[in-house]
Design a protein around this motif. Structure first.
Motif, short mmCIF file in Angstrom:
data_model
loop_
_atom_site.label_atom_id
_atom_site.label_comp_id
_atom_site.label_asym_id
_atom_site.label_seq_id
_atom_site.Cartn_x
_atom_site.Cartn_y
_atom_site.Cartn_z
N ILE A 68 0.86 -1.18 0.00
CA ILE A 68 0.00 0.00 0.00
C ILE A 68 0.89 1.23 0.00
CG2 ILE A 68 -1.67 1.35 1.33
CD1 ILE A 68 -2.85 -1.26 2.34
N ASP A 69 0.70 2.11 -0.95
CA ASP A 69 1.48 3.34 -1.03
C ASP A 69 0.87 4.42 -0.14
OD1 ASP A 69 3.68 4.83 -2.73
OD2 ASP A 69 1.94 6.17 -2.64
N ASN A 70 -0.45 4.62 -0.26
CA ASN A 70 -1.13 5.60 0.59
C ASN A 70 -2.63 5.35 0.56
OD1 ASN A 70 -2.49 7.58 -1.47
ND2 ASN A 70 -0.40 7.29 -2.24
N ILE A 71 -3.30 5.86 1.57
CA ILE A 71 -4.77 5.84 1.63
C ILE A 71 -5.22 7.26 1.92
CG2 ILE A 71 -6.81 4.93 2.79
CD1 ILE A 71 -5.22 2.45 3.54
N LYS A 72 -6.10 7.79 1.06
CA LYS A 72 -6.60 9.15 1.23
C LYS A 72 -8.12 9.12 1.40
CE LYS A 72 -2.90 11.18 -1.59
NZ LYS A 72 -2.56 11.88 -2.85
N TRP A 73 -8.60 10.07 2.18
CA TRP A 73 -10.04 10.18 2.46
C TRP A 73 -10.51 11.57 2.05
CZ3 TRP A 73 -12.17 5.74 4.65
CH2 TRP A 73 -11.23 4.82 5.16
N GLU A 74 -11.56 11.63 1.23
CA GLU A 74 -12.07 12.93 0.77
C GLU A 74 -13.60 12.90 0.80
OE1 GLU A 74 -10.78 13.71 -3.21
OE2 GLU A 74 -8.81 12.83 -2.85
N PRO A 75 -14.22 14.01 1.20
CA PRO A 75 -15.68 14.11 1.03
C PRO A 75 -16.01 14.02 -0.45
CG PRO A 75 -14.84 15.88 2.42
CD PRO A 75 -13.64 15.21 1.81
N TYR A 76 -17.13 13.40 -0.78
CA TYR A 76 -17.48 13.22 -2.19
C TYR A 76 -18.54 14.23 -2.63
CZ TYR A 76 -18.97 11.21 -6.59
OH TYR A 76 -19.27 11.04 -7.91
N ASN A 77 -18.28 14.89 -3.74
CA ASN A 77 -19.24 15.83 -4.32
C ASN A 77 -19.67 15.32 -5.68
OD1 ASN A 77 -19.02 17.86 -2.21
ND2 ASN A 77 -16.95 18.21 -2.99
N ARG A 78 -20.95 15.21 -5.89
CA ARG A 78 -21.47 14.71 -7.17
C ARG A 78 -21.22 15.71 -8.29
NH1 ARG A 78 -24.28 10.31 -5.75
NH2 ARG A 78 -25.49 10.35 -3.81
N ARG A 79 -20.90 15.18 -9.47
CA ARG A 79 -20.74 16.01 -10.66
C ARG A 79 -22.10 16.16 -11.34
NH1 ARG A 79 -17.55 12.93 -14.46
NH2 ARG A 79 -17.14 14.83 -15.61
N THR A 80 -22.29 17.30 -11.99
CA THR A 80 -23.48 17.52 -12.79
C THR A 80 -23.13 17.25 -14.25
OG1 THR A 80 -24.32 19.19 -11.28
CG2 THR A 80 -25.22 19.20 -13.51
N ILE A 81 -23.88 16.37 -14.89
CA ILE A 81 -23.63 16.02 -16.29
C ILE A 81 -24.89 16.35 -17.10
CG2 ILE A 81 -23.09 14.16 -17.91
CD1 ILE A 81 -21.63 12.76 -15.58
N ARG A 82 -24.71 17.22 -18.08
CA ARG A 82 -25.84 17.61 -18.94
C ARG A 82 -25.62 17.19 -20.38
NH1 ARG A 82 -24.23 22.08 -16.28
NH2 ARG A 82 -25.44 22.79 -14.48
N GLU A 83 -24.35 17.19 -20.81
CA GLU A 83 -24.04 16.87 -22.21
C GLU A 83 -22.78 16.02 -22.25
OE1 GLU A 83 -23.12 19.04 -26.51
OE2 GLU A 83 -23.81 20.25 -24.80
N ILE A 84 -22.74 15.11 -23.20
CA ILE A 84 -21.63 14.16 -23.35
C ILE A 84 -21.06 14.30 -24.76
CG2 ILE A 84 -20.97 11.73 -23.27
CD1 ILE A 84 -23.49 11.30 -21.49
N GLN A 85 -19.74 14.37 -24.86
CA GLN A 85 -19.07 14.49 -26.15
C GLN A 85 -18.39 13.17 -26.51
OE1 GLN A 85 -18.65 17.26 -28.41
NE2 GLN A 85 -17.88 15.55 -29.63
N ARG A 86 -18.66 12.67 -27.70
CA ARG A 86 -17.94 11.50 -28.19
C ARG A 86 -16.49 11.86 -28.48
NH1 ARG A 86 -22.27 8.82 -32.42
NH2 ARG A 86 -23.65 10.52 -31.81
N VAL A 87 -15.56 11.01 -28.06
CA VAL A 87 -14.15 11.18 -28.40
C VAL A 87 -13.62 9.83 -28.86
CG1 VAL A 87 -13.77 13.13 -26.83
CG2 VAL A 87 -13.39 10.79 -26.01
N TYR A 88 -12.48 9.85 -29.57
CA TYR A 88 -12.01 8.64 -30.25
C TYR A 88 -10.55 8.37 -29.94
CZ TYR A 88 -16.30 9.54 -32.83
OH TYR A 88 -17.61 9.77 -33.14
N HIS A 89 -10.26 7.08 -29.70
CA HIS A 89 -8.87 6.64 -29.52
C HIS A 89 -8.82 5.17 -29.93
CE1 HIS A 89 -4.90 6.01 -27.92
NE2 HIS A 89 -4.84 7.21 -27.39
N GLU A 90 -7.91 4.86 -30.86
CA GLU A 90 -7.89 3.51 -31.42
C GLU A 90 -7.13 2.51 -30.56
OE1 GLU A 90 -9.61 2.62 -34.50
OE2 GLU A 90 -10.46 4.44 -33.61
#
Length: 200
Positions: A68-90
Motif C-alpha cells: 500500500i502506497d497511501n490511503i486518502k479520504w475525501e468528502p465526495y461531491n457529485r458532478r453535474t452532467i448535462r451533455e456528453i461528447q464522443r471522443v475517439y482513440h484507437e
C-alpha cells in the motif's frame, strides 16, 4: 519490478465501506496479473476508517503496487452532467486502474463545452472519463462488453441482473433512448440518466 501505482476508489457511507468484496477481488487480481503476487489482501483488515469520517459520503482512495502506497479520504461531491461528447482513440489501454490517467485526461480535454466524454475505441463504445455506462432501449439496460475498465459497480449490477452485457458499437447508439453513468461512488439509483441525444 515496475513502480506503477494502481488504486481503488471505495465509497464510504455512514462509515461503511461499500462493495468491498468487489474492490478486494479486483485489487488482488491486479496484483496477481501485473506483478505476479499470489497472496490475498483483505481490505477489511487493511483499511481502518478514521474517527474524523462522519456519516456523509466519503471517497477512500487506496493506492498500491507491491505494498500500500497511501490511503486518502475525501468528502465526495457529485458532478453535474448535462451533455456528453464522443471522443475517439484507437489504442487506449486502461485495463487496470492505473494512477497515471494521462491518456484519459487528454481525451477529456477534447470535450468542448460538454461535461463528460464517451470514449469510442475501434468503433466500439467503452466508458466515460470516470464511469462505466449503460444504455436503455426502454425495456432493458445494456452495458458495453468492451469497457476500458470493468468497474466494481458494473460487476455488482451484472451479478444482480440489473444490467446485461452486450456488444455496443457507435452505430448502435441511435437504437437506445437513455444512457446512465455509474461507478463505485455513483450507485445505480443515483446515476445520471440522460436522453441519448445528449451525446454529441
Amino acid at each position: 519490478m515496475s513502480h506503477t501505482l494502481c488504486f481503488e476508489t471505495i465509497c464510504v457511507e455512514n462509515r461503511q465501506l461499500k462493495n468491498l468484496s468487489y474492490h478486494e477481488a479486483r485489487l488482488n487480481r491486479t496484483r496477481r496479473e501485473l506483478w505476479g503476487y499470489q497472496d490475498h489482501w483483505s481490505l477489511a483488515e487493511l483499511i481502518e476508517i478514521p474517527d474524523s469520517i462522519e456519516n456523509e459520503m466519503y471517497k477512500c482512495r487506496l493506492a498500491f503496487n507491491e505494498e500500500i502506497d497511501n490511503i486518502k479520504w475525501e468528502p465526495y461531491n457529485r458532478r453535474t452532467i448535462r451533455e456528453i461528447q464522443r471522443v475517439y482513440h484507437e489504442s487506449i489501454d486502461y485495463s487496470f486502474k492505473y494512477e497515471d490517467r494521462t491518456e484519459l485526461n487528454t481525451l477529456f480535454a477534447q470535450r468542448n463545452d460538454a461535461d463528460e466524454i464517451l470514449i469510442i475505441k475501434k468503433g466500439m463504445v467503452t466508458d466515460s472519463l470516470y464511469c462505466n455506462v449503460a444504455f436503455s432501449d426502454g425495456e432493458q439496460w445494456f452495458t458495453p462488453s468492451t469497457p476500458l475498465l470493468p468497474g466494481t459497480q458494473r460487476a455488482f449490477l451484472l451479478d444482480s441482473g440489473i444490467i446485461q452485457e452486450a456488444e455496443i458499437s457507435e452505430a448502435d447508439l441511435p437504437k437506445f433512448r437513455w444512457i446512465k453513468l455509474f461507478n463505485a461512488m455513483v450507485s445505480w439509483e443515483n446515476a445520471p440518466e440522460l436522453a441519448i441525444d445528449t451525446i454529441a
